[in-house]
Design a protein around this motif. Structure first.
Motif, short mmCIF file in Angstrom:
data_model
loop_
_atom_site.label_atom_id
_atom_site.label_comp_id
_atom_site.label_asym_id
_atom_site.label_seq_id
_atom_site.Cartn_x
_atom_site.Cartn_y
_atom_site.Cartn_z
N LEU A 212 -7.47 41.72 73.28
CA LEU A 212 -6.67 40.63 72.73
C LEU A 212 -6.73 40.74 71.22
CD1 LEU A 212 -5.12 38.38 74.25
CD2 LEU A 212 -6.97 36.82 73.63
N ALA A 234 -1.27 42.79 73.78
CA ALA A 234 -2.41 42.17 73.11
C ALA A 234 -2.01 41.47 71.81
CB ALA A 234 -3.48 43.22 72.82
N PRO A 259 -4.18 38.85 77.84
CA PRO A 259 -2.93 38.31 77.27
C PRO A 259 -2.18 37.40 78.25
CG PRO A 259 -3.12 40.65 76.84
CD PRO A 259 -4.19 40.31 77.84
#
Length: 330
Positions: A212, A234, A259
């Motif tokens: 992320l 991400a 995500p």
């Protein structure tokens, strides 16, 4: 001999595959209820994989290549079409399980054909081809999900390719702020002329990244796959979406669920090969209104029948930007 015509035939041998310009007749073609005199085809990345054998595209041997065609109906047993009608065809197994567009004539199922939009010539339709039609399907997928032009930056990966080039032109025409990812920084002026405002080096996305990352993009259109798609996901903002349609980097997706479950990001799969006819017609109707013909011309070059094999090799090697039209009679 006058009934014979040219075709690019791909055959499988014990040593791999061979590609040749063959002479074939109507009796050699596969079943179908419409015969089309092919005027133009195109070279997509998938065509490159089929011709070079670098991807498992062909599933019946031997095969006539070409996943796209546009031309004029010569004979028809389908009530929807009559001789003289101009038509186009994308996908439906052409060059995979059914003989494709790299021939002077093609026999296909009428249910696969789209009437050529009045806005386009057969050459322009093939300048769009599967790549441009897929780009439009990606834009429609984002729109249908609720992505709007005022929502923020949209990233297009594989920007110099056919899907990427058309996607940039479409998004810019529709008022989106477009960023373009490319491994060829020398093409920045080309991409900005299409409507990209920011150029991102492909290397920034093509290696393993964080599960992320910092939120940046409102949405994306990806024709690359693998780490590039994972990194785009991400970096997609909360509630955003990515339309995925290709695997130029790879078919893997080395990502996590983060995500999706922490930012509500959507991954929208886009298929052009078996897309329903209603969706195809909608895409072509939108292309007729939302694609600037001048930009289409700027991303297109034309080769003759004898230039197909070299163009196929070049597109797989990343040496082609934009679109390649094949003048079958050239």
């Amino acid at each position: 001999m006058s009934d014979m015509f040219r075709a690019i035939r791909i055959s499988k041998t014990d040593d791999g595959q061979t590609v040749e310009t063959a002479r074939v007749g109507l009796d050699d073609l596969m079943e179908g209820d419409v015969v089309v005199a092919v005027a133009h085809s195109t070279v997509n990345y998938k065509d490159g994989l089929a011709i070079t054998g670098k991807g498992p595209v062909v599933r019946k041997w031997p095969m006539i290549g070409g996943i796209d065609l546009a031309g004029t109906v010569e004979t028809s047993d389908n009530p929807a079409f009559k001789p003289g009608d101009q038509v186009l065809l994308n996908g439906y197994g052409l060059s995979e399980t059914h003989y494709g567009g790299y021939a002077d004539k093609a026999r296909v199922k009428g249910e696969w054909l789209v009437p050529l939009p009045a806005a386009f010539t057969t050459a322009q339709a093939m300048a769009i081809g599967t790549a441009g039609y897929t780009a439009m399907l990606c834009v429609l997928a984002l729109e249908d999900y609720g992505i709007t032009s005022g929502g923020g930056e949209v990233l297009v990966t594989g920007a110099n390719g056919g899907v990427g080039s058309v996607a940039i032109a479409l998004l810019a025409k529709l008022g989106f702020t477009v960023s373009a990812s490319t491994g060829r920084p020398e093409e920045a002026d080309y991409l900005k002329a299409l409507g990209a405002t920011t150029i991102i080096d492909r290397a920034e996305l093509s290696e393993k990244g964080r599960p992320l990352d910092k939120e940046r993009f409102a949405a994306g259109i990806d024709s690359v796959g693998s780490f590039t798609l994972a990194n785009l996901l991400a970096r997609t903002r909360y509630g955003g979406a990515v339309a995925a349609c290709g695997l130029a980097q790879g078919a893997d997706l080395p990502a996590t669920v983060m995500p999706f479950i922490l930012r509500g990001v959507a991954l929208l799969g886009v298929d052009s090969v078996q897309a329903p006819m209603a969706k195809r017609r909608r895409a072509w109707e939108r292309l007729a209104t939302d694609l600037d013909p001048a930009k289409l011309d700027s991303i297109t070059r034309t080769v003759g029948f004898d230039g197909i094999e070299q163009a196929a090799r070049d597109i797989v090697d990343g040496k082609i930007r934009g679109r390649v039209v094949v003048d079958i009679n050239g």
